[in-house]
Write a protein that holds these residues in place. Structure first.
Motif, PDB file in Angstrom:
ATOM      1  N   ILE A   1      20.864  17.710  49.782  1.00 53.87           N
ATOM      2  CA  ILE A   1      19.683  18.466  49.365  1.00 53.87           C
ATOM      3  C   ILE A   1      18.477  17.773  49.977  1.00 53.87           C
ATOM      4  O   ILE A   1      18.428  16.545  50.062  1.00 53.87           O
ATOM      5  N   THR A   2      17.526  18.545  50.469  1.00 56.73           N
ATOM      6  CA  THR A   2      16.401  17.950  51.186  1.00 56.73           C
ATOM      7  C   THR A   2      15.103  18.671  50.860  1.00 56.73           C
ATOM      8  O   THR A   2      15.068  19.585  50.034  1.00 56.73           O
ATOM      9  N   ALA A   3      14.045  18.251  51.535  1.00 55.41           N
ATOM     10  CA  ALA A   3      12.728  18.856  51.326  1.00 55.41           C
ATOM     11  C   ALA A   3      12.565  20.052  52.268  1.00 55.41           C
ATOM     12  O   ALA A   3      13.510  20.787  52.517  1.00 55.41           O
ATOM     13  N   TYR A   4      11.394  20.227  52.816  1.00 55.84           N
ATOM     14  CA  TYR A   4      11.099  21.447  53.566  1.00 55.84           C
ATOM     15  C   TYR A   4      11.339  21.319  55.076  1.00 55.84           C
ATOM     16  O   TYR A   4      11.291  22.301  55.788  1.00 55.84           O
ATOM     17  N   ARG A   5      11.657  20.115  55.576  1.00 54.93           N
ATOM     18  CA  ARG A   5      11.964  19.958  57.009  1.00 54.93           C
ATOM     19  C   ARG A   5      13.481  20.093  57.152  1.00 54.93           C
ATOM     20  O   ARG A   5      14.207  19.131  57.389  1.00 54.93           O
ATOM     21  N   ASP A   6      13.952  21.326  57.011  1.00 57.46           N
ATOM     22  CA  ASP A   6      15.375  21.537  56.713  1.00 57.46           C
ATOM     23  C   ASP A   6      16.182  22.298  57.757  1.00 57.46           C
ATOM     24  O   ASP A   6      17.405  22.432  57.616  1.00 57.46           O
ATOM     25  N   HIS A   7      15.554  22.790  58.820  1.00 57.26           N
ATOM     26  CA  HIS A   7      16.270  23.655  59.773  1.00 57.26           C
ATOM     27  C   HIS A   7      17.502  22.977  60.364  1.00 57.26           C
ATOM     28  O   HIS A   7      18.584  23.560  60.429  1.00 57.26           O
ATOM     29  N   CYS A   8      17.338  21.735  60.828  1.00 57.74           N
ATOM     30  CA  CYS A   8      18.417  21.054  61.546  1.00 57.74           C
ATOM     31  C   CYS A   8      19.525  20.599  60.606  1.00 57.74           C
ATOM     32  O   CYS A   8      20.699  20.561  61.011  1.00 57.74           O
TER      33      CYS A   8
ATOM     34  N   GLY B   1      13.529  33.269  51.949  1.00 60.35           N
ATOM     35  CA  GLY B   1      13.167  31.870  51.756  1.00 60.35           C
ATOM     36  C   GLY B   1      12.187  31.343  52.780  1.00 60.35           C
ATOM     37  O   GLY B   1      11.304  30.550  52.471  1.00 60.35           O
ATOM     38  N   GLY B   2      12.374  31.775  54.029  1.00 61.82           N
ATOM     39  CA  GLY B   2      11.515  31.267  55.096  1.00 61.82           C
ATOM     40  C   GLY B   2      11.862  29.843  55.479  1.00 61.82           C
ATOM     41  O   GLY B   2      12.892  29.289  55.075  1.00 61.82           O
ATOM     42  N   SER B   3      10.975  29.223  56.233  1.00 61.25           N
ATOM     43  CA  SER B   3      11.231  27.909  56.817  1.00 61.25           C
ATOM     44  C   SER B   3      11.630  26.842  55.811  1.00 61.25           C
ATOM     45  O   SER B   3      12.483  26.000  56.090  1.00 61.25           O
ATOM     46  N   MET B   4      11.041  26.857  54.622  1.00 58.45           N
ATOM     47  CA  MET B   4      11.242  25.757  53.680  1.00 58.45           C
ATOM     48  C   MET B   4      12.436  25.926  52.758  1.00 58.45           C
ATOM     49  O   MET B   4      12.761  25.004  51.997  1.00 58.45           O
ATOM     50  N   HIS B   5      13.108  27.073  52.823  1.00 58.43           N
ATOM     51  CA  HIS B   5      14.162  27.340  51.835  1.00 58.43           C
ATOM     52  C   HIS B   5      15.444  27.841  52.491  1.00 58.43           C
ATOM     53  O   HIS B   5      15.913  28.937  52.210  1.00 58.43           O
ATOM     54  N   PHE B   6      15.990  27.004  53.374  1.00 65.55           N
ATOM     55  CA  PHE B   6      17.293  27.284  53.969  1.00 65.55           C
ATOM     56  C   PHE B   6      18.373  26.834  52.979  1.00 65.55           C
ATOM     57  O   PHE B   6      18.235  25.796  52.330  1.00 65.55           O
ATOM     58  N   TYR B   7      19.467  27.585  52.907  1.00 64.61           N
ATOM     59  CA  TYR B   7      20.569  27.217  52.023  1.00 64.61           C
ATOM     60  C   TYR B   7      21.907  27.544  52.681  1.00 64.61           C
ATOM     61  O   TYR B   7      22.016  28.501  53.451  1.00 64.61           O
ATOM     62  N   LYS B   8      22.906  26.768  52.343  1.00 68.23           N
ATOM     63  CA  LYS B   8      24.299  27.080  52.695  1.00 68.23           C
ATOM     64  C   LYS B   8      25.210  26.382  51.672  1.00 68.23           C
ATOM     65  O   LYS B   8      25.910  25.406  51.985  1.00 68.23           O
ATOM     66  N   PRO B   9      25.172  26.846  50.427  1.00 73.23           N
ATOM     67  CA  PRO B   9      25.887  26.151  49.350  1.00 73.23           C
ATOM     68  C   PRO B   9      27.395  26.097  49.548  1.00 73.23           C
ATOM     69  O   PRO B   9      28.041  25.163  49.058  1.00 73.23           O
ATOM     70  N   ASN B  10      27.974  27.082  50.252  1.00 73.52           N
ATOM     71  CA  ASN B  10      29.419  27.042  50.486  1.00 73.52           C
ATOM     72  C   ASN B  10      29.823  25.869  51.374  1.00 73.52           C
ATOM     73  O   ASN B  10      30.986  25.481  51.411  1.00 73.52           O
ATOM     74  N   ASN B  11      28.858  25.285  52.085  1.00 71.57           N
ATOM     75  CA  ASN B  11      29.111  24.092  52.894  1.00 71.57           C
ATOM     76  C   ASN B  11      28.391  22.862  52.335  1.00 71.57           C
ATOM     77  O   ASN B  11      28.162  21.892  53.041  1.00 71.57           O
ATOM     78  N   GLY B  12      28.010  22.946  51.078  1.00 67.41           N
ATOM     79  CA  GLY B  12      27.419  21.783  50.428  1.00 67.41           C
ATOM     80  C   GLY B  12      25.969  21.516  50.760  1.00 67.41           C
ATOM     81  O   GLY B  12      25.497  20.388  50.586  1.00 67.41           O
ATOM     82  N   PHE B  13      25.251  22.550  51.216  1.00 65.30           N
ATOM     83  CA  PHE B  13      23.825  22.361  51.492  1.00 65.30           C
ATOM     84  C   PHE B  13      23.011  23.162  50.483  1.00 65.30           C
ATOM     85  O   PHE B  13      23.078  24.391  50.452  1.00 65.30           O
ATOM     86  N   TYR B  14      22.221  22.450  49.673  1.00 64.69           N
ATOM     87  CA  TYR B  14      21.496  23.075  48.568  1.00 64.69           C
ATOM     88  C   TYR B  14      19.983  23.124  48.791  1.00 64.69           C
ATOM     89  O   TYR B  14      19.199  23.074  47.856  1.00 64.69           O
ATOM     90  N   GLY B  15      19.572  23.254  50.041  1.00 67.19           N
ATOM     91  CA  GLY B  15      18.153  23.470  50.339  1.00 67.19           C
ATOM     92  C   GLY B  15      17.460  22.206  50.781  1.00 67.19           C
ATOM     93  O   GLY B  15      17.941  21.133  50.519  1.00 67.19           O
TER      94      GLY B  15
END
Length: 394
Positions: A118-125, A153-167
């Motif tokens: 889980i991270t802040a808003y610099r999340d694209h990579c 969500g836009g730039s700051m709210h990327f998610y992929k919970p099925n791969n363990g990424f919670y934003g």
């Protein structure tokens, strides 16, 4: 503050490279070879209340090629996002990650998709490293339906919970307690996995971070706190904001490790070490000494609080992609031309993804009312006077 730290031992190969006379066919075979190669990290790890891991990291030709390919993709992705923002195809906030790619790629190499991030808003990579797609990236950045958060969500709210990424979280430091919650769930469910909560040096003085750290330590949760120290919280240098910028020591009773965050293999080694520690002993702090080439966000030129010479100096001395490039060349895994061809190929893939994202439709207006309440609980929506039920949500 030694941002331009020079070392004559940048990713020094310990295993001798193959003979220079290697045939091209052999070189191509190396690109998928998993034979171990031992490499020494650029600088030693520095520990706080723990014994640092070894500087000798095991890798392979296949892993190094993956590092180069994925980081080249991420670098191009962020540069393209810069152009799209300036063309007003991306709106709102947009924080770019170019320069910090080694943290995302190295962390991913040292863990599994069952581990949470889980991270802040610099999340694209980080989203991309967790198995995200270029289409999902650019469609989300442009607010389109095919985005990873359905364009909502836009730039700051990327998610992929099925791969363990919670934003993907926009409130400074707010993701850290959530990351500790993920770790609590893992321990409660007796899972053999850990959670990584990432934050920047600008969030390192937040009270909620220390509250979460205290809870994680009390309960020996498998939580790893990663401070991505790019040395500037927005436009404020770390030494102006923190009395003690040794963020890996901030846990006091919690062990910490300082890592060269521009060295993908050092990050990998640190994350493997941290995972093993957290599963046995509870939380650990990793301070990633890294650097961002862009400003804090697209509204920040990044040149009023630091010099252009500083930025170019880091690019020349510590760039994470160039470090992997040198290793690939030193071990005769690829030629300079082959690596340039990969970069050209990735540019085309990014351009193709942008073209597809532009064709993606905007979300339907009805999407304004989804993902607000949990389904199936019969939530009633009333008017302002609270007298009449206007609708019953599914």
């Amino acid at each position: 503050m030694a941002l331009l730290r020079r070392s004559p031992h940048l990713l020094k190969p310990l295993t001798p490279p193959p003979p220079a006379a290697s045939a091209l066919s052999l070189r191509h075979a190396f690109s998928s070879d998993t034979t171990p190669i031992t490499v020494e990290t650029s600088i030693p790890f520095t520990g706080h209340n723990c014994e640092p891991p070894s500087r000798s990291v095991e890798t392979s030709a296949k892993e190094l090629m993956t590092f180069f390919t994925d980081m080249a993709t991420m670098r191009r992705m962020e540069i393209a996002a810069d152009s799209l923002y300036k063309a007003k195809l991306i709106r709102g906030f947009c924080h770019l990650y170019d320069g910090q790619e080694a943290v995302a790629i190295g962390m991913e190499a040292g863990i599994t998709r069952k581990d949470c991030i889980i991270t802040a808003y610099r999340d694209h990579c980080i989203y991309y490293c967790r198995g995200g797609t270029l289409l999902g990236t650019f469609a989300e950045l442009m607010g389109r339906k095919d985005g990873c958060s359905n364009g909502k969500g836009g730039s700051m709210h990327f998610y992929k919970p099925n791969n363990g990424f919670y934003g993907g979280h926009g409130i400074v430091g707010a993701q850290v307690p959530l990351g500790v919650g993920l770790a609590f769930a893992q321990k409660y469910n007796k899972e053999d996995h850990v959670s990584f909560a990432l934050y920047g040096d600008g969030a390192a003085n937040q009270g909620q971070l220390f509250e979460a750290l205290n809870m994680a330590a009390l309960w020996d949760l498998p939580a790893i706190f990663i401070c991505e120290n790019n040395h500037y919280g927005m436009g404020t240098a770390e030494w102006r904001a923190a009395k003690s910028p040794s963020y890996y020591k901030r846990g006091d009773y919690v062990p910490g490790l300082k890592v060269d965050g521009m060295d993908a293999l050092a990050v990998k080694q640190a994350c493997m070490y941290a995972k093993e520690h957290a599963l046995k002993n509870g939380p650990l702090i990793l301070e990633m000494d890294t650097y961002r080439y862009h400003g804090h966000s697209m509204s920040d030129p990044g040149s009023t609080y630091r010099t252009r010479d500083e930025v170019s100096g880091v690019r020349q001395e510590r760039d994470p992609i160039e470090r992997v490039r040198k290793l690939l060349l030193a071990h005769d895994i690829a030629t300079e031309k082959e690596l340039k061809d990969i970069e050209k190929e990735k540019r085309k893939e990014v351009d193709d993804a942008i073209a597809k994202a532009k064709e993606s439709p905007m979300p339907d207006p009805s999407e304004l009312y989804t993902n607000v309440y949990v389904k199936g609980y019969g939530v009633e929506a009333c008017g302002a006077d609270r007298k009449g039920v206007k609708a019953v949500l599914p």
